[in-house]
Structures are given as C-alpha cells and as structure tokens.
Design a protein around this motif. Structure first.
Motif, PDB file in Angstrom:
ATOM      1  N   LEU A   1       8.345   3.260  -7.852  1.00  0.00           N
ATOM      2  CA  LEU A   1       7.919   2.024  -7.431  1.00  0.00           C
ATOM      3  C   LEU A   1       7.725   0.919  -8.361  1.00  0.00           C
ATOM      4  CD1 LEU A   1       6.894   1.278  -4.521  1.00  0.00           C
ATOM      5  CD2 LEU A   1       4.770   2.078  -5.107  1.00  0.00           C
TER       6      LEU A   1
ATOM      7  N   LYS B   1      -0.398  -3.254  -9.346  1.00  0.00           N
ATOM      8  CA  LYS B   1      -0.044  -3.274  -7.845  1.00  0.00           C
ATOM      9  C   LYS B   1       1.551  -3.132  -7.560  1.00  0.00           C
ATOM     10  CE  LYS B   1      -4.425  -4.695  -6.367  1.00  0.00           C
ATOM     11  NZ  LYS B   1      -5.540  -5.404  -5.559  1.00  0.00           N
ATOM     12  N   SER B   2       2.026  -2.730  -6.551  1.00  0.00           N
ATOM     13  CA  SER B   2       3.131  -2.589  -6.244  1.00  0.00           C
ATOM     14  C   SER B   2       3.722  -4.057  -5.883  1.00  0.00           C
ATOM     15  CB  SER B   2       3.342  -1.844  -4.822  1.00  0.00           C
ATOM     16  OG  SER B   2       4.628  -2.106  -4.132  1.00  0.00           O
TER      17      SER B   2
ATOM     18  N   SER C   1       0.801  -1.201  -0.036  1.00  0.00           N
ATOM     19  CA  SER C   1       0.024   0.028  -0.022  1.00  0.00           C
ATOM     20  C   SER C   1       1.059   1.197  -0.064  1.00  0.00           C
ATOM     21  CB  SER C   1      -0.829   0.171   1.223  1.00  0.00           C
ATOM     22  OG  SER C   1      -0.086   0.010   2.343  1.00  0.00           O
ATOM     23  N   THR C   2       2.198   1.026   0.142  1.00  0.00           N
ATOM     24  CA  THR C   2       3.013   2.254   0.117  1.00  0.00           C
ATOM     25  C   THR C   2       3.155   2.838  -1.350  1.00  0.00           C
ATOM     26  OG1 THR C   2       4.270   1.373   2.003  1.00  0.00           O
ATOM     27  CG2 THR C   2       5.327   3.186   0.796  1.00  0.00           C
ATOM     28  N   THR C   3       2.897   4.198  -1.380  1.00  0.00           N
ATOM     29  CA  THR C   3       2.957   5.063  -2.480  1.00  0.00           C
ATOM     30  C   THR C   3       4.380   5.641  -2.889  1.00  0.00           C
ATOM     31  OG1 THR C   3       2.383   7.263  -1.500  1.00  0.00           O
ATOM     32  CG2 THR C   3       0.509   5.400  -2.323  1.00  0.00           C
ATOM     33  N   GLU C   4       4.587   5.858  -4.251  1.00  0.00           N
ATOM     34  CA  GLU C   4       5.670   6.681  -4.673  1.00  0.00           C
ATOM     35  C   GLU C   4       5.905   7.833  -3.759  1.00  0.00           C
ATOM     36  OE1 GLU C   4       6.077   7.284  -8.885  1.00  0.00           O
ATOM     37  OE2 GLU C   4       6.112   5.034  -9.125  1.00  0.00           O
ATOM     38  N   GLN C   5       4.911   8.756  -3.650  1.00  0.00           N
ATOM     39  CA  GLN C   5       4.958  10.028  -2.772  1.00  0.00           C
ATOM     40  C   GLN C   5       5.239   9.866  -1.438  1.00  0.00           C
ATOM     41  OE1 GLN C   5       4.365  12.927  -4.010  1.00  0.00           O
ATOM     42  NE2 GLN C   5       4.703  14.062  -2.419  1.00  0.00           N
ATOM     43  N   GLU C   6       4.623   8.732  -0.735  1.00  0.00           N
ATOM     44  CA  GLU C   6       5.226   8.336   0.707  1.00  0.00           C
ATOM     45  C   GLU C   6       6.767   8.158   0.712  1.00  0.00           C
ATOM     46  OE1 GLU C   6       1.352   6.302   2.748  1.00  0.00           O
ATOM     47  OE2 GLU C   6       2.450   5.223   1.284  1.00  0.00           O
TER      48      GLU C   6
END
Length: 79
Positions: free
Chosen positions: A32, A40-41, A11-16
C-alpha cells in the motif's frame, strides 16, 4: 504480474487487499502506498501475483468492484 489497485479507501489495509486477491491465486507481494508525512494511505497500492492466469482472473473479477464503499480500479502496472 504486477497489478495496480487504485481508488482504495484510506482505511483499507494491506492485509485486506492481500485477502481479496488471494481468493484468485497466490500473492507474492502486496504494498500500500503511504504518505511519508502522515503515514496514511494514498489510496492506491500494488499486488504482485506470480501466475499470469491467476493475476488476469483477479483483474477481471475485482476491477470496478466495491471495497469499503469505494469502487476500486485494477490494471496491469507499468514498469
């Protein structure tokens, strides 16, 4: 310097990731890796930081830290 970030939560995003590494210096690129079939990642990505000292500081500070309940691993990416 290009860093490999592994063991990311799906669930971790590139922005995070960008925000996390930006705390230690300038981030040129943050990608990512996504599964082509699902979009999905895959749980890992790459961060490019132009300043080697800042990249090393980020690596030292963030390796083995918890992000979204996962203990991430950060290392220098091999070309």
């Amino acid at each position: 310097m290009k860093l490999l970030v592994r063991n990311l939560s799906r669930s971790t995003t590139e922005q995070e990731i960008r925000i996390l590494f930006s705390a230690h210096g300038e981030v040129n690129e943050c990608t990512l890796v996504l599964d082509q079939a699902t979009g999905k990642s895959k749980g890992f990505g790459f961060v490019v930081m132009p300043n080697e000292n800042e990249a090393n500081a980020a690596l030292a500070a963030l390796h083995e830290t918890r992000v979204a309940k996962n203990r991430i691993r950060v290392k220098v990416a091999q070309d």
